[in-house]
Design an enzyme around this catalytic site. Structure first.
Site, PDB file in Angstrom:
ATOM      1  N   GLY A   6       0.792  -1.226   0.000  1.00  0.00           N
ATOM      2  CA  GLY A   6       0.000   0.000   0.000  1.00  0.00           C
ATOM      3  C   GLY A   6       0.820   1.269   0.000  1.00  0.00           C
ATOM      4  O   GLY A   6       0.257   2.365  -0.022  1.00  0.00           O
ATOM      5  N   ALA A  45       3.754  -5.276  12.338  1.00  0.00           N
ATOM      6  CA  ALA A  45       2.754  -4.247  12.622  1.00  0.00           C
ATOM      7  C   ALA A  45       1.915  -4.557  13.863  1.00  0.00           C
ATOM      8  O   ALA A  45       1.872  -5.683  14.357  1.00  0.00           O
ATOM      9  CB  ALA A  45       1.836  -4.081  11.412  1.00  0.00           C
ATOM     10  N   SER A  46       1.242  -3.518  14.316  1.00  0.00           N
ATOM     11  CA  SER A  46       0.287  -3.629  15.424  1.00  0.00           C
ATOM     12  C   SER A  46      -0.980  -2.891  15.019  1.00  0.00           C
ATOM     13  O   SER A  46      -0.950  -2.014  14.152  1.00  0.00           O
ATOM     14  CB  SER A  46       0.871  -3.019  16.698  1.00  0.00           C
ATOM     15  OG  SER A  46      -0.039  -3.134  17.780  1.00  0.00           O
ATOM     16  N   THR A  64      14.007  -7.261   2.886  1.00  0.00           N
ATOM     17  CA  THR A  64      15.440  -7.477   2.671  1.00  0.00           C
ATOM     18  C   THR A  64      15.821  -8.936   2.478  1.00  0.00           C
ATOM     19  O   THR A  64      16.914  -9.226   1.986  1.00  0.00           O
ATOM     20  CB  THR A  64      16.240  -6.936   3.871  1.00  0.00           C
ATOM     21  OG1 THR A  64      15.860  -7.661   5.058  1.00  0.00           O
ATOM     22  CG2 THR A  64      15.980  -5.460   4.084  1.00  0.00           C
ATOM     23  N   LEU A  65      14.947  -9.865   2.857  1.00  0.00           N
ATOM     24  CA  LEU A  65      15.299 -11.283   2.812  1.00  0.00           C
ATOM     25  C   LEU A  65      14.588 -12.044   1.710  1.00  0.00           C
ATOM     26  O   LEU A  65      14.975 -13.171   1.392  1.00  0.00           O
ATOM     27  CB  LEU A  65      14.983 -11.947   4.155  1.00  0.00           C
ATOM     28  CG  LEU A  65      15.670 -11.351   5.385  1.00  0.00           C
ATOM     29  CD1 LEU A  65      15.246 -12.112   6.632  1.00  0.00           C
ATOM     30  CD2 LEU A  65      17.177 -11.351   5.232  1.00  0.00           C
ATOM     31  N   TYR A 102       2.721   7.391  21.185  1.00  0.00           N
ATOM     32  CA  TYR A 102       2.689   7.934  19.821  1.00  0.00           C
ATOM     33  C   TYR A 102       2.801   9.445  19.923  1.00  0.00           C
ATOM     34  O   TYR A 102       1.987  10.101  20.556  1.00  0.00           O
ATOM     35  CB  TYR A 102       1.347   7.560  19.191  1.00  0.00           C
ATOM     36  CG  TYR A 102       1.357   7.231  17.732  1.00  0.00           C
ATOM     37  CD1 TYR A 102       1.582   8.222  16.778  1.00  0.00           C
ATOM     38  CD2 TYR A 102       1.094   5.947  17.282  1.00  0.00           C
ATOM     39  CE1 TYR A 102       1.558   7.929  15.433  1.00  0.00           C
ATOM     40  CE2 TYR A 102       1.062   5.640  15.936  1.00  0.00           C
ATOM     41  CZ  TYR A 102       1.296   6.634  15.010  1.00  0.00           C
ATOM     42  OH  TYR A 102       1.263   6.344  13.680  1.00  0.00           O
TER      43      TYR A 102
END
Length: 594
Positions: free
Chosen positions: A166, A247-248, A299-300, A505
């Protein structure tokens, strides 16, 4: 739907021609944004409840007053670019894609729309067309086997691959790396958006990872089910992006974070496909390699499919809200709720500034609304003894069956009463929850008036929560004063809670009077100073945004040099030719750069 049925294909929320629906130079949908027509402020479109043409002139007046805005000096809209750098072509790779019948494009706007995330620097580079590198082409795989073949083709021709979903990352993870001397292809995964199988007995499902969050819910709700993962970016972010950034979501108290929700991951690496050969609730079978994939940030390898846990749609979903005398009292309340493990599905604490902004970003009411608001203020100040410049607020979401929700509400409100809280009602709680999805649009609105704004987050143990908030606010204020900035907003909220700590946050906005200074570079310098203070105050590098490119300089100190060495070794083993050259996390030696 049994495991052999893979026919359920949905139209992705983010279409292949992304520019048809999404803003090219900022956050979100084209038809949804804060507008100012020279007189009235409003939110366009009807996608959000704040829209439908309602006037938001209290918000207009607050912005003008707080940041000393001269509305006559609004920046002119930036025209969509028409000239783009020529792609660096590998003809053998292009021919191979044709032979594989894989869709791809070298169109300039296709490349531009997928070269960035949503950092302030990304927006600046879009509007001023100064990206160091655009991808050379965009590739749209449509199934796992196509990804396997594309990776094999890239290995044969030394082409770098960068998966995107996204493009909502706020860490620089989705920003095209400055790869030189090689063709760089962006793998847009959003056409891989199928529910591959669903097992209602086990409450599990397998999705292709290009599916957007809100589309996952749309598909599952037809079956009476939900994943329950709801990050602020759920309208645009994808399952693969959630896994890649660890993520959360806002409802993690009930449903868990992404690592709790995903049972099995399929990853195409430079040496083959990495995937468990079983689906089970838990195993003792050596190190869990899936945990290495969470947070790997492209990256993997390329994640293609994931098996996830499901829940039945709750019978009841109800919002609530509380008002506390101050932020400190709110934190103590959250701590007691967490200690007793009574967290509702979502519980978030806003500081005074965010509480005030929440009141301003409400549609202008009829003539009597001013009287009603006046009565509310009188009640808060005279009856409750609250000071308007200290008030903090908590928003709540309860989900479950009717009886359990009512019982949970009673427990929470009884604890809140002991901390002197006022019950502000379900409607205010719902407004606060909905505001989560439009807050990013405020940043783009501020840009037009030379206001730079962005957010950053951390997680911190309970005993350091208040000191961290105070230290970061003091640090940013001092740094702005040192740099001659007089118009500053720095605020914070607690968004997720755990037994031993919480996620904090921060929101920061500045307006600098000196046009000779690059405002984005200035903002970055101040944010970096804030990040130093977060780490010094016991906070982490990130709670859920990830490391990306923006925070990579702090990564070695966060995981130790041994940790960096392990990551580099894994990278060399899975991607010896550095095909997945996303440039995130850390840099390794030679050709195996992360």
């Amino acid at each position: 739907m049994d495991s052999s049925d893979s026919s359920r294909i949905i139209v992705p929320t983010i279409p292949k021609c992304r520019q048809q629906l999404m803003r090219w130079d900022g956050w979100g949908y084209k038809d949804s944004q804060f507008e100012y027509d020279g007189k009235d402020c409003y939110f366009s479109g009807s996608r959000y409840t704040i829209g439908n043409g309602a006037r938001l002139n209290r918000f207009r007046d607050w912005v003008i007053d707080y940041f000393d805005v001269d509305v006559s000096k609004r920046l002119a809209p930036v025209e969509e670019p028409r000239v783009f750098p020529e792609p660096f072509r590998c003809m053998e790779f292009l021919e191979g894609l044709n032979n594989l019948r894989v869709e791809f494009s070298e169109d300039g706007m296709d490349r531009l729309m997928r070269c960035h995330g949503q950092t302030l620097e990304d927006v600046d580079c879009l509007k001023n067309q100064r990206f160091k590198r655009l991808p050379d082409l965009v590739v749209w795989p449509r199934c796992h086997d196509q990804v396997v073949n594309i990776v094999k083709l890239a290995l044969e021709n030394d082409v770098a691959l960068m998966p995107v979903g996204g493009n909502s990352a706020v860490s620089g993870a989705a920003t095209t790396p400055d790869v030189q001397g090689r063709t760089l292809a962006v793998m847009d995964m959003t056409q891989m958006n199928r529910l591959l199988w669903l097992n209602k007995e086990n409450l599990t499902a397998c999705f292709e990872v290009g599916i957007v969050g809100q589309d996952i819910e749309r598909v599952l709700r037809k079956e009476g089910l939900t994943v329950g993962h709801e990050p602020d970016s759920v309208e645009f972010s994808t399952l693969g992006g959630w896994i890649a950034t660890r993520a959360s979501g806002m409802k993690k108290n009930t449903y868990g974070n992404i690592e709790d929700l995903v049972i099995r991951v399929k990853l195409v690496t430079g040496i083959g496909v990495l995937e468990k050969q079983f689906t089970a609730p838990r195993v003792s079978c050596g190190p869990d390699f899936d945990q290495m994939i969470f947070g790997s940030e492209g990256t993997l390898g390329i994640i293609t499919e994931a098996v996830v846990r499901l829940r039945p749609i709750p019978e009841v979903s109800r919002c609530g809200s509380l008002v506390f005398a101050d932020f400190e009292t709110g934190v103590r309340f959250l701590r007691e709720v967490a200690r007793k493990r009574l967290q509702p599905t979502s519980i978030r604490l806003l500081d005074n500034l965010q509480f005030q902004i929440g009141q301003y970003v409400q549609p202008d009411g009829p003539w009597h609304s001013g009287i009603v608001n006046g009565v509310k203020k009188q009640y808060l100040t005279r009856i409750c003894g609250f000071k308007l410049d200290r008030i903090a607020a908590v928003t709540l979401v309860f989900e479950g069956d009717q009886k359990s929700v009512e019982s949970h509400e009673n427990l929470i409100y009884n604890i809140a009463a002991r901390y002197g809280a006022m019950n502000a009602g379900a409607n205010n709680g719902k407004k606060g929850y909905v505001m989560t999805f439009v807050v990013a649009y405020i940043r783009d609105f501020g840009w037009d008036f030379n206001i730079m704004a962005d957010s950053f987050e951390t997680s911190v143990p309970w005993d350091r929560c208040l000191s961290l908030c105070n230290n970061v606010k003091s640090c940013v204020t001092t740094e702005c004063e040192r740099r001659g900035i007089r118009r500053l907003m720095i605020s914070y909220r607690v968004t997720q809670t755990y037994d031993d700590g919480c996620c904090v946050y921060f929101y920061m906005a500045i307006k600098h009077p000196d046009d000779r200074i690059d405002p984005v570079e200035l903002f970055k310098a101040i944010e970096d100073r804030a990040r130093d203070e977060i780490l010094a105050s016991g906070g982490t590098l990130s709670h859920h945004h990830g490391v990306g490119k923006m925070r990579s300089k702090w990564y070695p100190a966060s995981v130790s040099q041994v940790g960096v060495s392990v990551l580099k070794a894994v990278k060399r083993a899975l991607d010896p030719k550095n095909i997945f050259a996303a440039g995130n996390l850390v840099l390794a030696e030679g050709k195996a750069k992360l």
